[in-house]
Design an enzyme around this catalytic site. Structure first.
Site, short mmCIF file in Angstrom:
data_model
loop_
_atom_site.label_atom_id
_atom_site.label_comp_id
_atom_site.label_asym_id
_atom_site.label_seq_id
_atom_site.Cartn_x
_atom_site.Cartn_y
_atom_site.Cartn_z
N ARG A 1 45.70 39.33 40.53
CA ARG A 1 45.73 40.39 40.28
C ARG A 1 46.48 40.63 40.29
O ARG A 1 46.76 41.57 39.14
CB ARG A 1 45.23 40.62 41.67
N GLU B 1 36.96 51.69 36.33
CA GLU B 1 37.05 50.21 37.01
C GLU B 1 37.18 49.19 36.01
O GLU B 1 38.07 49.98 34.99
CB GLU B 1 35.01 50.22 36.21
N ASP B 2 37.93 48.36 36.62
CA ASP B 2 38.84 47.81 36.21
C ASP B 2 37.55 46.86 34.79
O ASP B 2 38.19 46.28 33.31
CB ASP B 2 39.10 46.42 36.63
N ASP C 1 30.41 44.64 33.33
CA ASP C 1 30.44 43.38 32.28
C ASP C 1 28.47 43.23 32.37
O ASP C 1 28.60 44.39 31.46
CB ASP C 1 30.79 42.03 33.65
N PHE D 1 37.02 34.71 30.13
CA PHE D 1 37.31 35.05 32.05
C PHE D 1 38.86 35.79 31.67
O PHE D 1 39.98 35.07 31.60
CB PHE D 1 37.42 33.46 31.77
C1 PRP Z 1 34.31 43.14 38.74
C2 PRP Z 1 34.31 44.36 38.80
C3 PRP Z 1 33.22 45.29 38.68
C4 PRP Z 1 32.25 44.51 38.52
C5 PRP Z 1 32.01 44.14 37.15
O1 PRP Z 1 34.34 42.83 40.32
O2 PRP Z 1 36.04 44.93 39.19
O3 PRP Z 1 33.64 46.19 40.01
O4 PRP Z 1 32.97 42.73 38.53
O5 PRP Z 1 30.45 43.25 36.80
P1 PRP Z 1 28.84 43.90 36.99
O6 PRP Z 1 29.48 45.00 35.48
O7 PRP Z 1 28.92 42.65 35.99
O8 PRP Z 1 28.49 44.59 38.43
P2 PRP Z 1 33.91 41.55 41.85
O9 PRP Z 1 32.69 41.33 41.94
O10 PRP Z 1 34.43 40.54 40.29
O11 PRP Z 1 35.15 42.05 42.61
P3 PRP Z 1 37.11 42.23 42.65
O12 PRP Z 1 36.68 43.64 41.99
O13 PRP Z 1 36.84 42.46 43.94
O14 PRP Z 1 36.88 41.44 41.77
#
Ligand code: PRP
Length: 181
Positions: A167, A101-102, A105, A154
């Site tokens: 990205r 995961e990136d 959160d 952010f």
């Molecule tokens: C982001 C990130 C995780 C998630 C983490 O994805 O890549 O998958 O949010 O958040 P959380 O811990 O609150 O669940 P995003 O929904 O922004 O989609 P993306 O990866 O396509 O940018």
């Protein structure tokens, strides 16, 4: 001293800092795998760049898979509404699985994925998150490998977006309030 990119964005972590930290993470993951194979599961789309770089630091036999979860927007995500919209291509039963995961959160995405992946009975299930925002957590979940732990900023770049843009920035940058997008 903060660095400014050519797009006037403040840099939080440079590409070099990211590469060095990922090399350390890769060495630790390689050690923990002890010569066994691993399936890297990237969570689209944000993790794509991290997975590509992390994979190249691993000195084990690795395969890739990808999942996607519904993106209702953070507002609705915080209601707990996470849904799988692209499932794994290959079975993970009996395999070493590393979710990549990136950013970790609220934890809702990874808590959901961990729950459904465990139902498939992998041999091991671990999580690597490049960024961690522990202050935002709504679900009790930790990554086994964390690149950088950060406050509630952010962040964009290195796979992470603002309205699908940025990205492809090589550094992790801060989205300044009032930035002209
Ligand atoms: C982001 C990130 C995780 C998630 C983490 O994805 O890549 O998958 O949010 O958040 P959380 O811990 O609150 O669940 P995003 O929904 O922004 O989609 P993306 O990866 O396509 O940018």
């Amino acid at each position: 001293m903060s660095t400014i990119t050519d797009q006037d964005l403040e840099v939080l972590y440079t590409r070099q800092q990211i590469a060095e930290r990922i090399a350390e993470m890769g060495a630790e993951i390689t050690r923990d795998l002890n010569g066994e194979k691993v399936v890297l599961v990237g969570v689209l789309k944000g993790a794509a760049i991290f997975l590509a770089d992390l994979a190249r630091t691993l000195q084990v036999d690795a395969t890739f898979d990808f999942v996607a979860v519904s993106s209702y927007g953070k507002g609705q995500r915080s209601s707990g509404a996470v849904k799988l919209i692209k499932d794994l291509d290959e079975p993970i039963e009996g395999k070493n699985v590393l979710i990549v995961e990136d950013i970790l959160d609220t934890g809702l995405t990874l808590a959901y994925l961990r729950k459904i992946f465990l139902q498939h009975r992998p041999k091991t299930l671990r999580i690597a998150a490049l960024l961690d925002k522990p202050s935002r957590r709504m679900e009790k979940i930790d990554a086994d490998y964390v690149g950088f732990s950060i406050p509630n900023l952010f962040v964009i770049g290195y796979g992470m977006d603002y309205a699908e843009r940025y990205r492809n920035l090589p550094d992790i940058c801060l989205m300044a309030p009032g930035h002209p997008e």
